[in-house]
Design a protein around this motif. Structure first.
Motif, PDB file in Angstrom:
ATOM      1  N   VAL A 173       0.851  -1.185   0.000  1.00 35.02           N
ATOM      2  CA  VAL A 173       0.000   0.000   0.000  1.00 35.02           C
ATOM      3  C   VAL A 173       0.893   1.243   0.000  1.00 35.02           C
ATOM      4  CG1 VAL A 173      -1.812   1.279   1.208  1.00 35.02           C
ATOM      5  CG2 VAL A 173      -1.823  -1.225   1.217  1.00 35.02           C
ATOM      6  N   LEU A 174       0.664   2.134  -0.956  1.00 32.12           N
ATOM      7  CA  LEU A 174       1.418   3.381  -1.089  1.00 32.12           C
ATOM      8  C   LEU A 174       0.468   4.531  -0.801  1.00 32.12           C
ATOM      9  CD1 LEU A 174       3.118   2.376  -4.444  1.00 32.12           C
ATOM     10  CD2 LEU A 174       4.117   2.211  -2.174  1.00 32.12           C
ATOM     11  N   THR A 175       0.738   5.268   0.267  1.00 30.84           N
ATOM     12  CA  THR A 175      -0.195   6.268   0.786  1.00 30.84           C
ATOM     13  C   THR A 175       0.412   7.664   0.721  1.00 30.84           C
ATOM     14  OG1 THR A 175      -0.999   4.603   2.342  1.00 30.84           O
ATOM     15  CG2 THR A 175      -1.648   6.882   2.754  1.00 30.84           C
ATOM     16  N   PRO A 176      -0.365   8.676   0.239  1.00 31.88           N
ATOM     17  CA  PRO A 176       0.148  10.052   0.212  1.00 31.88           C
ATOM     18  C   PRO A 176       0.129  10.672   1.610  1.00 31.88           C
ATOM     19  CG  PRO A 176      -2.101  10.010  -0.605  1.00 31.88           C
ATOM     20  CD  PRO A 176      -1.709   8.576  -0.363  1.00 31.88           C
ATOM     21  N   PRO A 188      -4.686   9.597  -4.801  1.00 31.90           N
ATOM     22  CA  PRO A 188      -5.016   8.181  -4.604  1.00 31.90           C
ATOM     23  C   PRO A 188      -4.048   7.464  -3.683  1.00 31.90           C
ATOM     24  CG  PRO A 188      -3.892   8.479  -6.693  1.00 31.90           C
ATOM     25  CD  PRO A 188      -4.106   9.859  -6.128  1.00 31.90           C
ATOM     26  N   THR A 189      -4.548   6.419  -3.046  1.00 28.21           N
ATOM     27  CA  THR A 189      -3.725   5.427  -2.369  1.00 28.21           C
ATOM     28  C   THR A 189      -3.570   4.251  -3.318  1.00 28.21           C
ATOM     29  OG1 THR A 189      -4.431   6.082  -0.145  1.00 28.21           O
ATOM     30  CG2 THR A 189      -3.580   3.854  -0.415  1.00 28.21           C
ATOM     31  N   PHE A 190      -2.336   3.939  -3.683  1.00 25.05           N
ATOM     32  CA  PHE A 190      -2.080   2.850  -4.628  1.00 25.05           C
ATOM     33  C   PHE A 190      -1.957   1.537  -3.872  1.00 25.05           C
ATOM     34  CE2 PHE A 190      -0.214   6.623  -6.650  1.00 25.05           C
ATOM     35  CZ  PHE A 190      -0.871   6.606  -7.875  1.00 25.05           C
ATOM     36  N   LYS A 191      -2.515   0.464  -4.462  1.00 25.84           N
ATOM     37  CA  LYS A 191      -2.419  -0.869  -3.872  1.00 25.84           C
ATOM     38  C   LYS A 191      -1.900  -1.843  -4.920  1.00 25.84           C
ATOM     39  CE  LYS A 191      -6.152  -0.068  -0.539  1.00 25.84           C
ATOM     40  NZ  LYS A 191      -7.473  -0.531  -0.029  1.00 25.84           N
ATOM     41  N   VAL A 192      -0.890  -2.613  -4.535  1.00 26.07           N
ATOM     42  CA  VAL A 192      -0.266  -3.588  -5.428  1.00 26.07           C
ATOM     43  C   VAL A 192      -0.412  -4.966  -4.806  1.00 26.07           C
ATOM     44  CG1 VAL A 192       1.874  -4.298  -6.551  1.00 26.07           C
ATOM     45  CG2 VAL A 192       1.386  -1.863  -6.232  1.00 26.07           C
ATOM     46  N   LEU A 222       1.531  22.743  -3.183  1.00 24.96           N
ATOM     47  CA  LEU A 222       1.212  21.735  -2.186  1.00 24.96           C
ATOM     48  C   LEU A 222       2.237  20.598  -2.310  1.00 24.96           C
ATOM     49  CD1 LEU A 222      -2.649  21.555  -2.771  1.00 24.96           C
ATOM     50  CD2 LEU A 222      -1.400  23.026  -1.199  1.00 24.96           C
ATOM     51  N   GLU A 223       2.720  20.105  -1.167  1.00 28.90           N
ATOM     52  CA  GLU A 223       3.768  19.089  -1.188  1.00 28.90           C
ATOM     53  C   GLU A 223       3.269  17.796  -0.560  1.00 28.90           C
ATOM     54  OE1 GLU A 223       8.212  18.616   0.661  1.00 28.90           O
ATOM     55  OE2 GLU A 223       7.751  20.464  -0.439  1.00 28.90           O
ATOM     56  N   PHE A 224       3.571  16.686  -1.230  1.00 28.79           N
ATOM     57  CA  PHE A 224       3.143  15.366  -0.768  1.00 28.79           C
ATOM     58  C   PHE A 224       4.317  14.400  -0.847  1.00 28.79           C
ATOM     59  CE2 PHE A 224      -0.259  17.588  -2.918  1.00 28.79           C
ATOM     60  CZ  PHE A 224      -1.315  17.533  -2.007  1.00 28.79           C
TER      61      PHE A 224
END
Length: 443
Positions: A173-176, A188-192, A222-224
């Motif tokens: 799970v890749l979360t901003p 988005p939150t990416f899921k692999v 804006l920074e993420f």
């Protein structure tokens, strides 16, 4: 430094090098705090808070070890850092800290692996790492600062590389992560899902991204940052995240909020704004004043090429009347614009809130932007005389033209004066006048 510490095995040098490596990480936070303060970025103190928290953890982890007393004094000093000088003092002590010439372990102990009642010596697993290879938005690679139209759905695609897949992990799970309000964006939150085959693994995942509201031209992007974890959380953690995982995004609506009416000029102004943000000596107030003047003056660049509003040969006095009129017509400038202000023992052309506006007219030869460097010494003299570290130079070229005009945005940029160990930026606007009618080039 941490790899070196491992090579020392279990000797005292191992803990000294490991402790020093952790202090370098703390020093990095202090350096980032200083850079953020100078650049006037939002929530700069988060770096200092992180440094102090890491130092507190360091003191607990290495407590009671006499051979680490010198490093411990440096870690203890971090809690009292409140100014740039305090931070520099800590970094200076860290830089001067001697390290021992340790003896490397000839046979590093391997970590045993237990499987029920069976005990075996296992090989060390490779690092568990996720590498962020590239972000793309709507099929285009993401720039240093990416502009996105608000209230429009964009495709955000991420290319990643995973060194290996932990046992029993079901997904990555890749979360901003951001300090910005969640009401401003939907990233988005990416899921692999778990792959098959042998590592390393490469993935491309795509989701939708939306910004809810447009930003002001003068506000910061804006920074993420994207974080990574495997699920369920009971599997091997943590994950080492490498690569470019930071997104700096701007929600800009060029259709509803144009600056000059010329899209290419607006883009050039944005690049100048971003460059000034990285310029350490230019304060936030000076940058805002400069951009306000630049937007107004840059309109003349587009209008001059489109309508040849400066036909024939103009004098500097005539040009000053035209520029003064245009600036006074801007409600945000109006009466605050000064004419013929005294500064540095001389008399300038125009000035707004201490930032000088130097006007020049060229009647003999056609200029390019770089040719305007010959005027910037006078501009910087007025700027320094007013206690400013930036100035505006506006040049009108009414020389006879034997060629068509160059693209209008190429006449806008930043020129620099380097002298006596300091550098002063001058935002320069070159206006093309006395244009030859296009029909004359067909004769």
């Amino acid at each position: 430094m941490r790899d070196t510490a491992k090579a020392f095995g279990e000797g005292p040098a191992a803990s000294i090098y490991a402790g020093f490596a952790d202090l370098v990480s703390i020093g990095t936070c202090i350096a980032e705090w200083h850079a953020a303060v100078v650049a006037a970025t939002s929530d700069a103190d988060r770096f200092l808070r992180a440094a102090k928290e890491k130092a507190s953890i360091w003191l607990k982890e290495y407590a009671g070890r006499e051979h680490l007393l010198a490093l411990g004094e440096i870690a203890a000093n971090v809690s009292s850092v409140s100014t740039s000088d305090d931070g520099k003092a800590v970094l200076s002590k860290l830089a001067k800290q001697p390290l021992p010439l340790g003896i490397f372990a000839s046979h590093p102990k391997e970590r045993p692996i237990f499987d029920g009642d069976h005990r075996s010596v296992g090989k060390e697993k490779p690092k568990l790492a996720v590498a962020f290879v590239e972000f793309t938005i709507d099929g285009r690679p993401v720039a240093d600062i990416q502009h996105m139209a608000p209230n429009v759905t964009h495709d955000l695609e991420l290319h990643i590389r995973i060194s290996r897949w932990p046992e029993k992990a079901e997904r990555l799970v890749l979360t901003p992560l951001s300090v910005e309000s969640a009401t401003l964006y939907q990233l988005p939150t990416f899921k692999v899902s778990a792959p098959s085959g042998d590592p390393p693994f490469t993935f491309s995942v795509r989701e939708r991204a939306v910004f809810s509201v447009p930003q002001s031209f003068f506000s910061r992007p804006l920074e993420f940052k994207y974080g990574a974890e495997f699920q369920p959380l009971s599997v091997e953690q943590p994950v080492e995240v490498v690569g470019q995982r930071t997104l700096r995004l701007e929600s800009v609506d060029w259709q509803r909020n144009p600056q000059t009416g010329y899209a290419n000029i607006d883009q050039r102004i944005l690049r100048i704004r971003d460059e000034l943000r990285r310029w350490p000596t230019v304060s936030q107030d000076e940058r805002a004043i400069c951009l306000k003047l630049l937007v107004n003056l840059a309109k003349h660049v587009g209008q001059a090429v489109q309508d040849n509003v400066f036909p024939g040969v103009w004098s500097e006095g005539q040009f000053q009347i035209e520029v003064r009129k245009a600036l006074r017509n801007d409600p945000s400038i109006g009466s605050a614009l000064q004419e013929h202000p005294r500064s540095a023992g001389g008399i300038g052309d125009l000035m707004f809130q201490g930032v000088p506006i130097e006007l020049k007219v060229e009647t003999n030869r056609t200029l390019a932007l770089e040719d305007c460097k010959k005027f910037i010494k006078q501009t910087t003299s007025y700027a320094v005389g007013n206690g400013k570290r930036i100035g505006i130079l506006c040049v009108l070229d009414t020389s006879p033209k034997v060629n068509p005009p160059f693209p209008m945005e190429e006449g806008i940029g930043i020129l620099f004066r380097e002298a006596d160990g300091y550098v002063l930026p001058v935002v320069t606007i070159l206006i093309q006048g006395n244009l030859t009618p296009p029909s004359h080039f067909s004769r």
